[in-house]
Design an enzyme around this catalytic site. Structure first.
Site, short mmCIF file in Angstrom:
data_model
loop_
_atom_site.label_atom_id
_atom_site.label_comp_id
_atom_site.label_asym_id
_atom_site.label_seq_id
_atom_site.Cartn_x
_atom_site.Cartn_y
_atom_site.Cartn_z
N ASP A 10 0.85 -1.18 0.00
CA ASP A 10 0.00 0.00 0.00
C ASP A 10 0.89 1.24 0.00
O ASP A 10 2.08 1.17 0.34
CB ASP A 10 -0.88 -0.03 1.24
CG ASP A 10 -1.69 1.22 1.42
OD1 ASP A 10 -2.44 1.57 0.49
OD2 ASP A 10 -1.56 1.86 2.48
N ASP A 12 -0.22 5.14 0.93
CA ASP A 12 -0.44 6.09 2.03
C ASP A 12 -0.46 5.38 3.37
O ASP A 12 -1.25 4.45 3.59
CB ASP A 12 -1.75 6.85 1.82
CG ASP A 12 -1.67 7.82 0.66
OD1 ASP A 12 -0.72 8.63 0.63
OD2 ASP A 12 -2.55 7.78 -0.21
#
Length: 204
Positions: A10, A12
């Site tokens: 991922d 953020d």
């Protein structure tokens, strides 16, 4: 831990510390849209903007929801202040390179925002999968299935690294092993990406 064929990360909150920028954008948007900050705070991280907006403003028709999502993204594009790599990111990227492990960034952000934040953090992934490239975003499995397919790897042989419940759910739905930051429950719990670098090197 076991040996994995690829690592899917991922963006953020995982590779890029953009929490403050994300929250500033959502707080500003909430004020403009008449949504209580307390109502939107639990949904600020991990979901595509349109998913969050549909949840907090179910009264909006499809065109209005799209316009609201565009406005929210405009606020995020304009704010790269204090966007930096998360602790351990440099060590992890070095370990992935040393081990020859394929890896990708899989994000609920769009291409423009992903490029801006990764650039601000000095991260150049070999593969980037953004929200425009899948029919459904997290928590659905589509983003991780697309990343695994593009790397030519069985999803069951992939390690997903996440920091939010929608991302964890997406990784599990795709059939991947999931490592989680922030004390969240997953197959593997990490204090930082430096922990993951150490574990990957130990299994090499």
């Amino acid at each position: 831990m076991r040996r994995f064929a690829a690592v899917l990360l991922d963006m953020d909150g995982t590779l890029v510390d953009s929490d403050a920028a994300v929250e500033r954008a959502w707080i500003t948007w909430a004020g403009e849209a008449g949504v209580g900050v307390d109502d939107i705070r639990p949904r600020m991280h991990g979901n595509p903007a349109l998913t969050t907006i549909r949840a907090v403003r179910p009264d909006l028709d499809a065109p209005a929801a799209e316009r609201a999502a565009l406005r929210q993204m405009e606020l995020q594009y304009a704010d790269l202040h204090d966007v930096v790599p998360t602790p351990g990111t440099d060590d992890l990227v070095t370990a992935l390179r040393e081990l020859g492990l394929p890896w990708a960034v899989v994000t609920s952000a769009d291409k423009q925002l992903a490029a801006a934040r990764l650039g601000a953090a000095g991260i150049a992934p070999p593969l980037l999968v953004t929200v425009e490239e899948t029919p459904r975003g997290k928590p659905h499995p589509d983003p991780y299935l697309v990343a695994a397919a593009r790397l030519g790897v069985d999803p069951a042989a992939c390690l997903v690294v996440e920091d939010s419940q929608p991302g964890i759910d997406a990784g599990h739905a795709a059939g991947c092993t999931v490592a989680a930051l922030r004390g969240l429950d997953a197959d593997i719990r990490l204090d930082s990406l430096a922990d993951l670098a150490r574990l990957l090197r130990a299994e090499a």
